[in-house]
Design an enzyme around this catalytic site. Structure first.
Site, mmCIF file in Angstrom:
data_model
loop_
_atom_site.group_PDB
_atom_site.id
_atom_site.type_symbol
_atom_site.label_atom_id
_atom_site.label_comp_id
_atom_site.label_asym_id
_atom_site.label_seq_id
_atom_site.Cartn_x
_atom_site.Cartn_y
_atom_site.Cartn_z
ATOM 1 N N CYS A 2 0.826 -1.528 0.055
ATOM 2 C CA CYS A 2 0.075 -0.004 0.002
ATOM 3 C C CYS A 2 1.055 0.958 0.164
ATOM 4 C CB CYS A 2 -0.932 0.263 1.150
ATOM 5 S SG CYS A 2 -1.947 -1.191 1.084
ATOM 6 N N ARG A 27 3.755 -0.483 -4.603
ATOM 7 C CA ARG A 27 3.497 -1.292 -3.602
ATOM 8 C C ARG A 27 2.434 -1.882 -3.336
ATOM 9 N NH1 ARG A 27 6.562 2.262 0.241
ATOM 10 N NH2 ARG A 27 5.417 1.423 1.669
ATOM 11 N N TRP A 74 -2.935 -2.955 -1.586
ATOM 12 C CA TRP A 74 -1.802 -4.555 -1.598
ATOM 13 C C TRP A 74 -3.469 -4.874 -0.685
ATOM 14 C CZ3 TRP A 74 0.196 -8.525 1.199
ATOM 15 C CH2 TRP A 74 0.505 -9.986 0.498
ATOM 16 N N ASN A 100 -1.330 2.845 5.249
ATOM 17 C CA ASN A 100 -0.380 1.535 5.224
ATOM 18 C C ASN A 100 -0.186 1.388 6.121
ATOM 19 O OD1 ASN A 100 1.952 0.057 3.876
ATOM 20 N ND2 ASN A 100 3.392 1.612 4.008
ATOM 21 N N GLY A 101 -0.486 0.224 5.943
ATOM 22 C CA GLY A 101 0.284 -1.165 7.472
ATOM 23 C C GLY A 101 -0.831 -2.315 7.786
ATOM 24 N N GLU A 499 17.472 -18.079 -7.499
ATOM 25 C CA GLU A 499 16.772 -17.092 -7.805
ATOM 26 C C GLU A 499 16.996 -16.580 -9.334
ATOM 27 O OE1 GLU A 499 16.365 -14.163 -6.479
ATOM 28 O OE2 GLU A 499 17.000 -12.307 -7.961
ATOM 29 N N LYS A 503 12.827 -15.510 -10.439
ATOM 30 C CA LYS A 503 12.670 -14.263 -11.494
ATOM 31 C C LYS A 503 10.962 -14.991 -12.319
ATOM 32 C CE LYS A 503 13.858 -11.825 -9.113
ATOM 33 N NZ LYS A 503 14.077 -10.981 -8.122
ATOM 34 N N GLU A 506 7.626 -15.402 -10.804
ATOM 35 C CA GLU A 506 7.389 -14.728 -10.871
ATOM 36 C C GLU A 506 7.152 -13.110 -11.665
ATOM 37 O OE1 GLU A 506 10.866 -12.197 -8.369
ATOM 38 O OE2 GLU A 506 9.029 -11.275 -7.446
ATOM 39 N N HIS A 522 17.231 -37.585 -6.909
ATOM 40 C CA HIS A 522 16.367 -38.457 -5.560
ATOM 41 C C HIS A 522 14.977 -38.322 -5.641
ATOM 42 C CE1 HIS A 522 20.530 -39.905 -4.589
ATOM 43 N NE2 HIS A 522 21.073 -38.392 -4.270
ATOM 44 N N LYS A 619 5.941 -4.791 -3.887
ATOM 45 C CA LYS A 619 7.308 -4.266 -3.509
ATOM 46 C C LYS A 619 7.570 -4.382 -2.281
ATOM 47 C CE LYS A 619 11.296 -3.414 -5.550
ATOM 48 N NZ LYS A 619 11.622 -4.214 -6.055
#
Ligand code: F6R
Length: 624
Positions: A2, A27, A74, A100-101, A499, A503, A506, A522, A619
């Site tokens: 947010c 955000r 978000w 935001n929070g 990594e 990437k 997502e 295995h 983000k």
């Protein structure tokens, strides 16, 4: 998670708020909303989905408001919907609030307000915040609230006789936040205060910007860069209000703060696309620059020398905690530290660290890596480390963050603002900071290393000149329609595979799984069949033979291997070969990651997905 904005000035507020929100959209982009005071009326506009939906709705009107607040969401409490979108208002539409929070005790507050007859229409904690504040504001005289609203409805203004003083509003806001648990940055409009935005903050970021003819609030500095470079970082439990010519900030005891505005020199171009199609594309290209500028910044401010050398002289335990890509940078650091310094390193997902009863004491040195410096899980770990008496070091890319404020030392990365949700240049900058840290510890312990920071710089420069566009486009076309892809590597290459898989998944929504190449047989080999895609990474000459065995195992199941490697002699054994420059073994991350980031980007674009705003993600992850 947010983004919030507030504006109080003399110019049109709505276009400014929309502009700032577009810089904050990273955000969250589940919904957006704006509230403004227009000719005395408190109006709210909200839309589900990306900000462009709200902008398209508002662009047909010229709204003569010069005071407004905005939000990009978000979703945490409740699905993305108009009801759950911010701003939230109180029952009489006197107050509009963006947040935001996370208000942790919102269910208790909600229950108590419901007991007093207050009705709720959304699933959000923010509606509770708005209504709780409203309740506290009018608490002493509940009839006033009704009267306020009725009078207002009739006359579209509030007669001065009935106007609640700003002092009383601030007292009510202070009382409200003192009862609230969790994290919040809030901006509030109140009917009758045509030119005032009230605010408060704890744990979530909030920046105050001083413009020529106005004051602005936002969740981060880049959002305001188009309007000012003078900023004040609002501290936890500070609250206040902005008017066109004045900003008033109070501490927790309501003592006025003397505001010192700092000049921040981020060029606006850094947050603009320029010649690129997407921020992800731009930021991948900026990767080499972010390594070089991180190394030079750490040197310039002597960041490492501030960490007392004696903490590395005796016994010490090294811990790393982080999330996502930042954790993946930490995995590389663990490998290098153990491999070259022969010092054991514990590494944990920040979300797991605090629950495992970590063995921390005053001999522990904890590294917390975070691009944003806002990630809730990482921050909680840093708090835990502090309470255990450990030495804590933050590696962050954003200045003046909460993570920085609770750790003992800072190693800053200097990647510049990273806008795309998927981290690319910040990952490389984190690696640069970590390699610098390794060099510092090695120096203090008198241990020779296989690399120097000059060799890091050279490998980055060498790699930056390579043009992968044609080869990667071809590979992207080959694999874009797959549902599942496997990544393999050994040693440091495995951590790079982790990594690379993150990437790709997502931004492309292809399921990707990274495996140590030797582990494949295995269990996971059961999934490999004719035409499966396996992306293999091989940068270490000592591992050629072993990897070749794995390549044969995969080939014999009819799968297609795409190998990223400097060892061209392996070309005949794989379906596609992408040559990367040969660098010193320890420096492989600086040579191999860029083409894999480009691959993720190209696949997203070829699937018509927005690589900058992958679904369900944001983000800064400020919830645990
Ligand atoms: C992935 C990505 C995330 C972040 C993670 C931690 O591309 O960007 O995995 O790395 O959310 O964020 P920071 O570094 O801000 O703590």
């Amino acid at each position: 998670m947010c983004g919030i904005v507030g504006y109080s000035g003399y110019l049109l507020a709505v276009p400014r708020i929309l502009n700032c929100l577009s810089a904050l959209e990273y955000r969250g982009y589940d919904s957006s909303g704006i509230a403004y005071l227009n000719g005395g009326k408190l109006e709210v506009a909200k839309r589900v989905g990306k900000l462009e939906n709200l902008a398209n709705h508002l662009k047909t009107k010229t709204i003569p408001a010069s005071c407004a607040i905005g939000h990009t969401r978000w979703a945490t409490h409740g699905e993305p919907s108009i009801e759950n979108a911010h701003p939230h208002t109180d029952e009489n539409n006197v107050i509009a609030l963006v947040h935001n929070g996370i208000l942790e005790n919102y269910t208790d507050i909600k229950k108590s307000l419901e007991g007093k007859g207050v009705t709720f229409y959304s699933e959000t904690d923010t509606e509770v915040f708005a209504k709780f504040f409203s309740w506290n504001l009018f608490d002493e005289n509940p009839e006033l609230k009704e009267y306020y609203a009725k009078y207002y409805a009739m006359h579209n203004t509030v007669h001065n006789t009935f106007k609640i003083s700003k002092k009383r509003i601030i007292k009510a806001l202070k009382h409200t936040i003192s009862m609230c648990e969790g994290a919040f940055a809030i901006a509030i409009l109140i009917k009758g205060y045509e030119d005032t935005v009230f605010f408060a903050k704890r744990k979530s970021p909030l920046i105050l910007g001083k413009c020529d003819e106005s004051f602005m609030l936002a969740s981060d500095i880049p959002a305001l860069l188009g309007y000012t470079n003078k900023f004040y970082t609002i501290d936890d439990d500070e609250l206040g209000f902005i008017e066109p010519d004045k900003a008033s900030v109070f501490d927790v005891n309501l003592k006025p703060k003397k505001l010192k505005f700092h000049n921040v020199s981020i060029a606006p171009e850094q947050v603009m696309l320029g010649e690129y199609h997407h921020f992800m594309e731009k930021e991948i290209e900026e990767g080499a620059g972010s390594v070089l500028s991180t190394i030079s910044r750490i040197e310039k401010i002597r960041a490492l020398e501030k960490i007392p050398a004696q903490i590395f002289s005796g016994d010490f335990n090294l811990h790393i905690s982080a999330c996502g890509t930042a954790l993946n940078a930490g995995l590389i650091a663990k490998y290098i530290i153990e491999n070259q310094l022969r010092i054991p390193v514990d590494i944990d997902y920040a979300s797991e660290f605090r629950y495992k009863k970590p063995l921390l004491n005053n001999k522990s040195v904890c590294l917390f890596i975070s691009q944003s410096g806002e990630t809730a899980d990482t921050i909680s770990c840093a708090e835990l480390a502090k309470s255990a008496g450990a030495t804590s070091i933050a590696i962050t890319n954003v200045a003046a963050t909460r993570l920085e404020s609770i750790t003992d030392y800072l190693i800053p990365t200097s990647a510049g603002p990273e806008i795309a949700v998927a981290s690319t240049k910040a990952y490389l900058a984190q690696l640069a900071a970590l390699y610098d840290f390794v060099t510092y510890v090695a120096k203090n312990k008198g241990i020779p290393l296989e690399f120097s920071m000059d060799s890091v710089k050279n490998s980055v420069i060498k790699n930056n000149g390579v043009d992968y566009s044609v080869q990667i486009r071809e590979v992207a076309g080959l694999i874009k329609d797959y549902e599942s892809i496997y990544f393999i590597g050994r040693g440091i290459d495995y951590f790079l595979a982790v990594e690379s898989a993150l990437k790709l998944k997502e931004v492309s929504y292809i399921h990707c799984e990274a495996l140590p190449a030797g582990e494949l047989k295995h269990g996971s080999l059961a999934l490999i069949k004719q035409d499966s895609i396996v992306i293999a990474l091989l940068t270490q000459s000592a591992l050629i033979e072993k990897m070749l065995n794995n390549i044969h195992e995969i080939n014999s199941r009819g799968a297609k291997i795409i190998l990223f490697s400097p060892f061209t002699e392996l070309k005949p054994f794989v379906f596609k070969f992408i040559e990367v420059p040969k660098v010193n073994d320890s420096l492989a991350p600086f040579s191999v990651i860029k083409p894999l980031q480009i691959l993720a980007y190209k696949i997203a674009v070829s699937k018509n997905l927005d690589p900058d705003k992958p679904r369900n993600l944001a983000k800064s992850v400020t919830v645990e």
